[in-house]
Design a protein around this motif. Structure first.
Motif, short mmCIF file in Angstrom:
data_model
loop_
_atom_site.label_atom_id
_atom_site.label_comp_id
_atom_site.label_asym_id
_atom_site.label_seq_id
_atom_site.Cartn_x
_atom_site.Cartn_y
_atom_site.Cartn_z
N ALA A 1 0.83 -1.20 0.00
CA ALA A 1 0.00 0.00 0.00
C ALA A 1 0.86 1.25 0.00
O ALA A 1 0.56 2.23 -0.70
N SER A 2 1.96 1.23 0.76
CA SER A 2 2.86 2.37 0.81
C SER A 2 3.53 2.61 -0.54
O SER A 2 3.65 3.75 -0.99
N PHE A 3 3.94 1.52 -1.19
CA PHE A 3 4.56 1.65 -2.52
C PHE A 3 3.57 2.22 -3.52
O PHE A 3 3.90 3.12 -4.31
N GLY A 4 2.34 1.71 -3.51
CA GLY A 4 1.32 2.22 -4.42
C GLY A 4 1.02 3.69 -4.17
O GLY A 4 0.86 4.46 -5.12
N PHE A 5 0.98 4.08 -2.90
CA PHE A 5 0.74 5.49 -2.58
C PHE A 5 1.88 6.36 -3.09
O PHE A 5 1.64 7.45 -3.63
N GLY B 1 -2.63 4.19 -7.64
CA GLY B 1 -3.82 4.32 -6.80
C GLY B 1 -4.51 2.98 -6.59
O GLY B 1 -5.02 2.70 -5.50
N PHE B 2 -4.50 2.12 -7.60
CA PHE B 2 -5.11 0.80 -7.47
C PHE B 2 -4.33 -0.04 -6.46
O PHE B 2 -4.93 -0.71 -5.60
N ALA B 3 -3.00 -0.02 -6.55
CA ALA B 3 -2.16 -0.78 -5.62
C ALA B 3 -2.36 -0.28 -4.18
O ALA B 3 -2.48 -1.07 -3.24
N PHE B 4 -2.37 1.03 -4.03
CA PHE B 4 -2.58 1.62 -2.71
C PHE B 4 -3.94 1.24 -2.14
O PHE B 4 -4.05 0.82 -0.98
N ALA C 1 -5.98 -1.27 -2.99
CA ALA C 1 -6.10 -2.71 -2.72
C ALA C 1 -5.44 -3.07 -1.40
O ALA C 1 -6.00 -3.81 -0.58
N GLY C 2 -4.23 -2.55 -1.18
CA GLY C 2 -3.53 -2.83 0.06
C GLY C 2 -4.23 -2.23 1.26
O GLY C 2 -4.37 -2.88 2.31
N PHE C 3 -4.70 -1.01 1.12
CA PHE C 3 -5.36 -0.33 2.24
C PHE C 3 -6.68 -1.01 2.60
O PHE C 3 -6.97 -1.20 3.79
N VAL C 4 -7.46 -1.38 1.61
CA VAL C 4 -8.72 -2.09 1.87
C VAL C 4 -8.45 -3.43 2.54
O VAL C 4 -9.17 -3.84 3.46
N LYS C 5 -7.39 -4.13 2.11
CA LYS C 5 -7.03 -5.41 2.73
C LYS C 5 -6.66 -5.22 4.20
O LYS C 5 -7.06 -6.02 5.06
N ILE C 6 -5.91 -4.18 4.50
CA ILE C 6 -5.55 -3.89 5.89
C ILE C 6 -6.80 -3.67 6.73
O ILE C 6 -6.95 -4.25 7.81
N CYS C 7 -7.71 -2.85 6.24
CA CYS C 7 -8.93 -2.56 6.98
C CYS C 7 -9.82 -3.80 7.09
O CYS C 7 -10.44 -4.05 8.13
N PHE C 8 -9.87 -4.61 6.03
CA PHE C 8 -10.69 -5.82 6.03
C PHE C 8 -10.18 -6.82 7.07
O PHE C 8 -10.97 -7.49 7.74
N ASP C 9 -8.87 -6.91 7.22
CA ASP C 9 -8.29 -7.82 8.21
C ASP C 9 -8.62 -7.42 9.64
O ASP C 9 -8.49 -8.23 10.56
N HIS C 10 -9.03 -6.17 9.82
CA HIS C 10 -9.33 -5.68 11.16
C HIS C 10 -10.82 -5.55 11.41
O HIS C 10 -11.24 -4.87 12.35
N LEU C 11 -11.62 -6.22 10.57
CA LEU C 11 -13.05 -6.24 10.81
C LEU C 11 -13.36 -6.92 12.14
O LEU C 11 -12.69 -7.90 12.50
N PRO D 1 -9.01 7.67 -0.10
CA PRO D 1 -9.16 8.74 -1.11
C PRO D 1 -9.42 8.21 -2.51
O PRO D 1 -10.18 8.82 -3.27
N SER D 2 -8.82 7.08 -2.86
CA SER D 2 -8.99 6.56 -4.22
C SER D 2 -10.43 6.16 -4.49
O SER D 2 -10.93 6.33 -5.61
N LEU D 3 -11.11 5.62 -3.50
CA LEU D 3 -12.50 5.23 -3.68
C LEU D 3 -13.38 6.45 -3.94
O LEU D 3 -14.26 6.43 -4.80
N TRP D 4 -13.12 7.53 -3.21
CA TRP D 4 -13.89 8.76 -3.41
C TRP D 4 -13.58 9.39 -4.77
O TRP D 4 -14.48 9.86 -5.46
N LEU D 5 -12.29 9.39 -5.14
CA LEU D 5 -11.92 9.99 -6.42
C LEU D 5 -12.52 9.21 -7.58
O LEU D 5 -12.98 9.80 -8.56
N PHE D 6 -12.51 7.88 -7.46
CA PHE D 6 -13.10 7.07 -8.53
C PHE D 6 -14.60 7.32 -8.61
O PHE D 6 -15.16 7.48 -9.70
N GLY D 7 -15.25 7.38 -7.44
CA GLY D 7 -16.70 7.57 -7.42
C GLY D 7 -17.12 8.93 -7.93
O GLY D 7 -18.20 9.08 -8.51
#
Length: 297
Positions: free
Chosen positions: A129-133, A196-199, A201-211, A237-243
């Motif tokens: 996620a950091s690399f993608g960002f 943005g896609f790499a960032f 995907a990684g960020f969503v995975k981090i948050c999903f693991d902490h559900l 931010p990427s989700l909002w920008l895409f939307g």
């Protein structure tokens, strides 16, 4: 035997207490890093927004978002519309200053992104996620600088081709130049999207693991969960920008604020993200610090 068992139980209880204290101290240290990184990210967003305001010039301040996407953004569908871009109205000093902000903005964003995501607690997913960002903000800085050339081309066009008689340079030379410029900028935008896609995907995975209720939770509050809880995905931010951008919703914003909001949408979304990180980390650190004081007592 009872005394021995009592002493062992007391030692184990003390070790557990020390372990909890150490984990809480480490969490506070990590949250402090997140707070500093969040402030750095907000500073980068504000700095780049100022650069946008300087670069776009007075003619863009009261325009609709449609004008921005048609005649300001270099990736417009009709590149020849950039020849009459309102960017030409800005002074050279303003345009240059706005463009020179890009490298500093990029450095601050990378520091902020690495500070939030490049953490031992977040593992390899945090690294991805950091690399993608980083790729995203480097591409965005280059893209931002490209607006300077859009403005210079539009300025030259308005001076050379201002009359009713169109020369060969106006008909062919400028059109070929602006089309080549727009083509390059579209490729640069693709790099931004890939990062943005790499960032995301990684960020969503981090948050999903902490559900809540996930099997990965072996402790009431894991270090990774303390640093990045599941609900932070709301501020990705990427989700909002895409939307907003890719669906065309942002283009519907009217004057007088549409143009500046459309142009600053990237930095506005990142500001909100880093503000959320800073606010959450500050509140969580305050609660942990209070809990540590109680344990010490």
């Amino acid at each position: 035997l009872i005394n021995v068992l009592g002493e062992r139980l007391e030692r184990d209880s003390f070790r557990l207490h020390i372990h909890d204290m150490t984990r809480s101290n480490d969490a506070c240290t990590g949250l402090t890093r997140s707070i500093r990184s969040g402030i750095c990210g907000m500073a980068a967003a504000v700095l780049c927004f100022v650069g946008d305001v300087l670069m776009y010039g007075p003619e863009c301040y009261d325009q609709s978002a449609a004008v921005y996407f048609d005649a300001v953004d270099p990736s417009t569908k009709d590149p020849t519309s950039l020849l009459t871009s309102p960017l030409a109205a800005g002074s050279v000093q303003q345009i240059v200053t706005g463009g020179l902000i890009s490298p500093l903005m990029c450095v601050l964003y990378i520091i902020a992104g690495n500070g939030v995501l490049l953490r031992r607690e977040l593992g390899i997913v945090g690294m991805a996620a950091s690399f993608g960002f980083s790729v995203t903000v480097i591409g965005a800085a280059c893209y931002h600088t490209g607006f300077v050339y859009t403005a210079f081309i539009a300025k030259a066009y308005s001076k050379i081709c201002a009359g009713d008689i169109q020369t060969a340079d106006c008909v062919n030379g400028f059109e070929e130049l602006i089309i080549s410029h727009a083509t390059y900028m579209r490729h640069m935008k693709e790099i931004v999207k890939i990062g943005g896609f790499a960032f995301t995907a990684g960020f969503v995975k981090i948050c999903f693991d902490h559900l809540p209720g996930k099997e990965t939770h072996r402790l009431p509050s894991t270090p990774g969960e303390i640093l990045m809880p599941w609900f932070m995905v709301i501020f990705a931010p990427s989700l909002w920008l895409f939307g907003l951008r890719e669906t065309g919703k942002l283009k519907e914003l009217p004057a007088p604020y549409g143009g500046i909001l459309a142009g600053g949408s990237f930095n506005i979304c990142l500001f909100v993200f880093f503000f959320a990180v800073t606010l959450y980390s500050t509140v969580r650190k305050f609660k942990l610090s209070k809990a540590l004081e109680v344990k010490k007592d």
